[in-house]
Design a protein around this motif. Structure first.
Motif, PDB file in Angstrom:
ATOM      1  N   ILE A 196      -3.583 -32.510 -55.828  1.00  0.00           N
ATOM      2  CA  ILE A 196      -4.358 -33.407 -54.963  1.00  0.00           C
ATOM      3  C   ILE A 196      -4.937 -34.579 -55.776  1.00  0.00           C
ATOM      4  N   THR A 197      -5.262 -34.323 -57.037  1.00  0.00           N
ATOM      5  CA  THR A 197      -5.803 -35.365 -57.909  1.00  0.00           C
ATOM      6  C   THR A 197      -4.678 -36.229 -58.491  1.00  0.00           C
ATOM      7  N   LEU A 198      -3.661 -35.575 -58.993  1.00  0.00           N
ATOM      8  CA  LEU A 198      -2.552 -36.310 -59.615  1.00  0.00           C
ATOM      9  C   LEU A 198      -1.892 -37.253 -58.614  1.00  0.00           C
ATOM     10  N   LEU A 199      -1.719 -36.752 -57.390  1.00  0.00           N
ATOM     11  CA  LEU A 199      -1.087 -37.573 -56.351  1.00  0.00           C
ATOM     12  C   LEU A 199      -1.936 -38.813 -56.062  1.00  0.00           C
ATOM     13  N   ALA A 200      -3.241 -38.615 -55.922  1.00  0.00           N
ATOM     14  CA  ALA A 200      -4.127 -39.756 -55.647  1.00  0.00           C
ATOM     15  C   ALA A 200      -4.071 -40.766 -56.788  1.00  0.00           C
ATOM     16  N   THR A 227       0.026 -36.939 -45.447  1.00  0.00           N
ATOM     17  CA  THR A 227      -1.173 -37.659 -45.001  1.00  0.00           C
ATOM     18  C   THR A 227      -1.852 -38.355 -46.176  1.00  0.00           C
ATOM     19  N   GLN A 228      -1.771 -37.731 -47.339  1.00  0.00           N
ATOM     20  CA  GLN A 228      -2.385 -38.326 -48.525  1.00  0.00           C
ATOM     21  C   GLN A 228      -1.600 -39.552 -49.014  1.00  0.00           C
ATOM     22  N   GLY A 229      -0.335 -39.656 -48.613  1.00  0.00           N
ATOM     23  CA  GLY A 229       0.442 -40.845 -49.005  1.00  0.00           C
ATOM     24  C   GLY A 229       1.765 -40.546 -49.681  1.00  0.00           C
ATOM     25  N   ALA A 230       2.059 -39.258 -49.877  1.00  0.00           N
ATOM     26  CA  ALA A 230       3.369 -38.915 -50.440  1.00  0.00           C
ATOM     27  C   ALA A 230       4.443 -39.221 -49.409  1.00  0.00           C
ATOM     28  N   GLN A 231       5.628 -39.589 -49.875  1.00  0.00           N
ATOM     29  CA  GLN A 231       6.726 -39.848 -48.931  1.00  0.00           C
ATOM     30  C   GLN A 231       7.654 -38.650 -48.789  1.00  0.00           C
ATOM     31  N   GLY A 232       7.337 -37.574 -49.461  1.00  0.00           N
ATOM     32  CA  GLY A 232       8.187 -36.393 -49.338  1.00  0.00           C
ATOM     33  C   GLY A 232       7.687 -35.312 -50.270  1.00  0.00           C
ATOM     34  N   VAL A 233       8.428 -34.208 -50.285  1.00  0.00           N
ATOM     35  CA  VAL A 233       8.053 -33.094 -51.159  1.00  0.00           C
ATOM     36  C   VAL A 233       9.276 -32.602 -51.934  1.00  0.00           C
TER      37      VAL A 233
END
Ligand SMILES: Cc1cc2nc3c(=O)[nH]c(=O)nc-3n(C[C@H](O)[C@H](O)[C@H](O)COP(=O)(O)O)c2cc1C
Length: 362
Positions: A196-200, A227-233
């Motif tokens: 959650i931190t690394l992605l932000a 929702t946080q802004g990633a375009q995929g997983v």
């Protein structure tokens, strides 16, 4: 089927923004093909296998689907140029113990050649991918500029797996098309920063699409990172627990039995930090950490017992790399069915989010 699309679907020519992670010993032709066929991006892990095996797996995947596939290759900065550059120490005490215990179970330990440590090996595998028209290359353990240039010259897309913001910056500077940020929750090689931190952090500066990885095993988590802004997983451990993954039944069953605190992150696998389930393979090193060798020596000295225990599918003595999400794995479905389940769960979670948390925004 529900629709779930982000811009990376067009970039990678896939239907759903769910990428099956490269996983050594787990992700070969059958798994990659099943995921790609179902509309995700399937990945063949090419770090450990010989170049000949990598080629066979690509041919196999191609025979099962005409959808795009990805091949994951390691370009570690600390790799020696040639394998002959490496001098090996005497076998560390914990490994002698592990060998004895494995042999006592009637499993023979033969010398094993691990392919992971030379850049020449990685270069050979890249050429094989080009020959077979592989659409996407995933770079694990570093994204050299020459790799990106060679891929782009052939219209091949590049994905970079990173565990720190600074590594994302380097990969972007070197021209990668997509950054996969893997939080510490992830299985296999992993850093110490939570997703959650690394992605932000990476979303703040990234000029290319960002994909989230680490601990993701269900659609509510996918909805969260989208929702946080990633375009995929980029999903690993959840796909170990599928019918097409290449590990034995005991490895898969260990996931079903795992709890979310069953994993540890340690240097014992190969001298770099790897998250794995705790068992006898990890326990023998407790109190003997001073005997751990640096990468890639640890990887080489551990290879014979690691391969023998995996081939025999020994539950307690094989390495079981897995993410923290293993505590949420309860079944072992076919990979295509699993992919569609993840899509449906994600859509459902996104639709229900407002209602479930009684969120009011104005
Ligand atoms: C068994 C296993 C083997 C892995 N091997 C590789 C590998 O060869 N190359 C690589 O880039 N990442 C490897 N990884 C990391 C995955 O690509 C991915 O980032 C990770 O699995 C994501 O976390 P998750 O397992 O919690 O989904 C491996 C992970 C696991 C669990």
């Amino acid at each position: 089927m529900n629709t779930l699309k982000t811009p990376i679907c067009d970039l990678l020519n896939i239907e759903y923004p769910i990428l099956q992670a490269g996983m050594g010993g787990v992700a070969f032709g059958p798994l990659a093909a099943a995921v790609s066929k179902a509309g995700g991006l399937g990945t063949i892990a090419a770090i450990s296998p010989t170049p000949e095996r990598v080629e066979q797996e690509i041919i196999l995947a191609r025979s099962l689907t005409d959808k795009p596939i990805c091949v994951d290759i390691g370009f570690p900065l600390r790799a020696p140029k040639e394998k002959s550059d490496i001098e090996l120490p005497e076998l560390p005490g914990p490994l002698k113990q592990l060998h004895q215990e494995i042999e006592a179970l009637g499993v023979e330990i033969k010398s094993a050649d691990d392919q992971a440590m030379s850049i020449e090996d990685a270069r050979t595998k890249l050429e094989i991918c080009f020959r077979h028209g592989v659409e996407v290359i995933a770079c694990a353990l570093g994204t050299p500029k020459w790799v990106v240039e060679a891929c782009h010259a052939r219209g091949v897309k590049v994905i970079s797996i990173v565990g720190r913001a600074s590594h994302a910056q380097t990969a972007i500077r070197n021209g990668t098309d997509i950054v996969v940020v893997q939080g510490t929750e992830g299985g296999g090689h992993t850093g110490d920063i939570g997703l959650i931190t690394l992605l932000a952090e990476v979303l703040e500066f990234s000029t290319v699409p960002v994909v989230a990885a680490g601990g993701i095993v269900n659609g509510s988590q996918i909805a969260g990172v989208l929702t946080q802004g990633a375009q995929g997983v980029w999903v690993g451990t959840r796909f170990i627990g599928s019918q097409e993954s290449s590990v034995g039944p005991n490895y898969k069953q260990s996931l079903v039995e795992a709890e979310n605190d069953s994993t540890i992150r340690s240097l014992l696998f190969d001298g770099l930090y790897v998250r794995q389930l705790q068992n006898r393979f990890t326990e023998v090193w407790e109190g003997h950490e001073a005997e751990l060798q640096p990468y890639p020596i640890q990887r080489i000295v551990i290879a014979p017992s690691r391969f023998a225990a995996a081939a025999a599918d020994l539950k307690d003595h094989q390495a079981l790399p897995a993410g923290q999400g293993s505590g949420l794995i309860r079944d072992l479905p076919p990979a295509g069915e699993l992919l569609h389940r993840l899509v449906d769960e994600t859509v459902e979670a996104l639709r229900k989010a407002q209602q479930r948390i009684q969120l009011k925004v104005a």
